[in-house]
Motif scaffolding. Sequence first.
Motif, short mmCIF file in Angstrom:
data_model
loop_
_atom_site.label_atom_id
_atom_site.label_comp_id
_atom_site.label_asym_id
_atom_site.label_seq_id
_atom_site.Cartn_x
_atom_site.Cartn_y
_atom_site.Cartn_z
N PRO A 91 -57.29 8.23 -65.32
CA PRO A 91 -58.30 9.23 -64.71
C PRO A 91 -57.86 9.64 -63.41
CG PRO A 91 -58.66 6.60 -64.92
CD PRO A 91 -57.71 6.91 -66.18
N GLN A 92 -56.28 9.02 -63.61
CA GLN A 92 -55.90 9.48 -62.47
C GLN A 92 -55.89 10.73 -62.06
OE1 GLN A 92 -55.11 6.86 -63.41
NE2 GLN A 92 -54.44 4.87 -62.87
N ALA A 93 -54.58 11.16 -63.53
CA ALA A 93 -54.45 12.61 -64.05
C ALA A 93 -55.52 13.56 -62.92
CB ALA A 93 -54.35 13.09 -65.24
N ALA A 94 -56.07 13.60 -63.42
CA ALA A 94 -56.93 14.79 -62.91
C ALA A 94 -57.73 14.89 -61.71
CB ALA A 94 -58.58 14.30 -63.58
N GLU A 132 -57.60 17.55 -58.19
CA GLU A 132 -58.04 17.51 -57.29
C GLU A 132 -57.72 17.30 -55.88
OE1 GLU A 132 -62.04 14.83 -58.48
OE2 GLU A 132 -61.77 16.15 -60.12
N SER A 133 -57.48 16.00 -56.05
CA SER A 133 -56.83 16.01 -53.89
C SER A 133 -55.36 17.06 -53.46
CB SER A 133 -55.85 14.66 -54.63
OG SER A 133 -54.62 14.61 -55.32
N GLU A 189 -44.51 14.85 -57.26
CA GLU A 189 -44.63 13.69 -56.89
C GLU A 189 -45.61 12.96 -58.13
OE1 GLU A 189 -44.82 14.66 -52.94
OE2 GLU A 189 -42.37 15.18 -52.78
N GLU A 190 -46.94 13.59 -57.82
CA GLU A 190 -47.62 11.91 -57.91
C GLU A 190 -47.60 12.16 -59.94
OE1 GLU A 190 -49.89 11.40 -56.04
OE2 GLU A 190 -49.23 11.62 -54.48
#
Length: 171
Positions: A42-45, A49-50, A119-120
Motif C-alpha cells: 500500500p505504501q507504493a500507491a 499521492e504524496s 528516493e521513496e
Amino acid sequence: MKQFAKHMIATALLSTAVIATPAVAEQKIGIVDVQAIFQAMPQAAEISESINAEFKDQIEEVTQLQRDVQFFSERLQRDAATMSEAEKNELQQKIITAREQYTAKGQPLQQTIQRRSNEERNKLLGLIKQSIDNVAAQGNYDLILNANAASFAKPDLDVSAQVLDSVSKLN
C-alpha cells in the motif's frame, strides 16, 4: 596420448559433477517476486499521492502553461486567415513565450519529481530487502533468488507471500 588426456579430463569433470550434486541438493532455495511485492504494498500507491500533493502547485502551473501553448496554437491555426499581421505576430510571440516558460519550469519539475520518486522507491526496496533477509533467516534459506532471474521455479519455492507479510509488519 591425446586420447588418454581426454579421458582424464572427462573423468575429472564427471567426478566434480558427482561430488557437487549432493552439495547443491542440500541447499534450501527460495524465489521472490520483488516487483509484485512492490506493487502490492500500500505504501507504493501512497508514494505517488504524496509526491503529487507535494508538487501540486508546480504541476498545476506547468499544466496551465501547456494548456496556454495549446490554446494559442489552436487559435492561430483557426483564426490566422482573419487576423492582421500584427495580431499573428503577437499570438506567435505569446506561443514562444509560453513554450519557453513551459520548458524552463517543466523539465526541472519533472527531474525533481523523478528524483523524489526514486528516493521513496529506494526506501521501499530497502524494506523489501530487509523482509527478504528476515524470511531467509527464519526459514533457514541458503539462497533466495529474484523471480526474474530464474527461468523456472516450482511454485512451492516462492516465498513472496511471506516477504509481503513481513514487509507489511515493518511499517
